[in-house]
Design a protein around this motif. Structure first.
Motif, mmCIF file in Angstrom:
data_model
loop_
_atom_site.group_PDB
_atom_site.id
_atom_site.type_symbol
_atom_site.label_atom_id
_atom_site.label_comp_id
_atom_site.label_asym_id
_atom_site.label_seq_id
_atom_site.Cartn_x
_atom_site.Cartn_y
_atom_site.Cartn_z
ATOM 1 N N VAL A 13 0.858 -1.176 0.000
ATOM 2 C CA VAL A 13 0.000 0.000 0.000
ATOM 3 C C VAL A 13 0.899 1.232 0.000
ATOM 4 C CG1 VAL A 13 -1.807 1.275 1.195
ATOM 5 C CG2 VAL A 13 -1.794 -1.234 1.253
ATOM 6 N N VAL A 14 0.799 2.039 -1.043
ATOM 7 C CA VAL A 14 1.642 3.229 -1.172
ATOM 8 C C VAL A 14 1.027 4.369 -0.369
ATOM 9 C CG1 VAL A 14 2.651 4.891 -2.789
ATOM 10 C CG2 VAL A 14 2.380 2.496 -3.460
ATOM 11 N N PRO A 37 -0.369 7.919 0.689
ATOM 12 C CA PRO A 37 -0.960 9.037 -0.059
ATOM 13 C C PRO A 37 -0.127 10.311 0.051
ATOM 14 C CG PRO A 37 -2.106 8.750 2.020
ATOM 15 C CD PRO A 37 -1.120 7.607 1.926
ATOM 16 N N LEU A 85 6.049 2.040 -8.289
ATOM 17 C CA LEU A 85 5.062 2.699 -7.436
ATOM 18 C C LEU A 85 3.763 2.976 -8.197
ATOM 19 C CD1 LEU A 85 7.238 5.213 -5.392
ATOM 20 C CD2 LEU A 85 6.196 3.095 -4.593
ATOM 21 N N GLN A 86 3.890 3.286 -9.468
ATOM 22 C CA GLN A 86 2.690 3.503 -10.281
ATOM 23 C C GLN A 86 1.847 2.238 -10.341
ATOM 24 O OE1 GLN A 86 3.277 3.958 -14.556
ATOM 25 N NE2 GLN A 86 1.718 5.568 -14.623
ATOM 26 N N ARG A 140 0.122 1.498 -6.981
ATOM 27 C CA ARG A 140 -1.052 2.333 -6.740
ATOM 28 C C ARG A 140 -2.248 1.858 -7.570
ATOM 29 N NH1 ARG A 140 2.330 7.620 -6.240
ATOM 30 N NH2 ARG A 140 1.798 8.333 -4.130
#
Length: 265
Positions: free
Chosen positions: A157-158, A160, A213-214, A217
């Motif tokens: 979970v990245v 926010p 990371l993209q 997400r």
């Protein structure tokens, strides 16, 4: 722009003519005192208080929000730019905390390029604004995440409170002693983030980290699945070696709170 108050208000109301017109003339003069004449029946000493108050407050906020940008401009060039901002830009927000965003919009859309402007002006301004935007963001870390478990077998979970950015210039290195005239061949990738202690920091990255990371997400993937997906896109010749490197990277991102936590499959 503040309304006319006190004696200035009484002087404006007491003269013939439309009070709204007096307000517009008053505001126009405060925005551009060298170009717009002052109302003739308001004492200049009183107008001077307003002129100094408006400009100094705005200039202080802009300078504190863009300290590196301020440091590479001479005093005359800097004040000319801020005065042009005050004169030209119609702010959409009355809050001082959003002056930095309004100034960035001015640079991006309204400023006429000047000989004193460096080629990295917009990128540096954006980078400095991002730091402030993250500092005051009301976003929160997701609740009920685990910090335990195998990072390769858990869903990542990245946070926010992390922005993945890329620039033509190395914006994190710019300053009075380093002002390149041309962008280098390699783009600069940065992760700018705020951790759980509310400290804003940055991490130099690359296109692979940004892509990882993209994907994290966009999809609920385990660390292993993310690394394997990026490896396929890269056509990496040694998936096992990439998996080892990827684990180290993911653990570093989690230690920095860039990865906010783990969810079980």
């Amino acid at each position: 722009m503040p309304a006319i108050t006190g004696k200035a208000h009484r002087e404006a109301v007491g003269r013939p003519g439309d009070f709204k017109q007096a307000q517009r003339e008053f505001a126009a003069h405060l925005r551009a005192p060298d170009e717009k004449p002052a109302p003739t029946d308001i004492e200049d000493r009183r107008l001077g208080i307003y002129r100094d108050l408006i400009y100094n407050n705005i200039e202080n906020f802009v300078a504190s929000g863009f300290p590196i940008l301020r440091s590479i401009y001479s005093d005359p060039d800097w004040h000319a730019m801020v005065r042009d901002f005050v004169h030209r830009h119609a702010s959409e927000s009355p809050y001082f905390l959003q002056i930095s965003e309004e100034f960035l919009h001015y640079l991006q859309s309204e400023r006429d390029p000047q000989p004193c402007d460096p080629p990295f002006l917009l990128e540096l301004a954006h980078y400095e604004w991002v730091e402030l935007a993250l500092d005051v963001s009301d976003a929160e870390f997701p609740a009920d995440l685990s910090s335990q478990g195998d990072i390769l077998d858990s869903i990542l979970v990245v946070s926010p409170l992390v922005w993945s950015l890329n620039y033509r210039f190395p914006v994190h290195q710019l300053g009075p002693s380093f002002q390149p005239k041309e962008a280098p061949e390699q783009a600069t990738f940065l992760l700018v983030y705020r951790n759980r202690k509310d400290k804003v920091g940055f991490m130099e990255a690359n296109a692979v980290t940004a892509r990882l990371l993209q994907l994290a997400r966009a999809e609920e993937l385990s660390g292993r699945e993310l690394i394997e997906a990026v490896g396929r896109e890269m056509q990496h010749p040694d998936p096992e070696a990439l998996l080892g490197f990827g684990r180290d990277l993911l653990e570093k991102l989690m230690a920095l709170d860039i990865i906010a936590g783990l969810n079980a499959r």
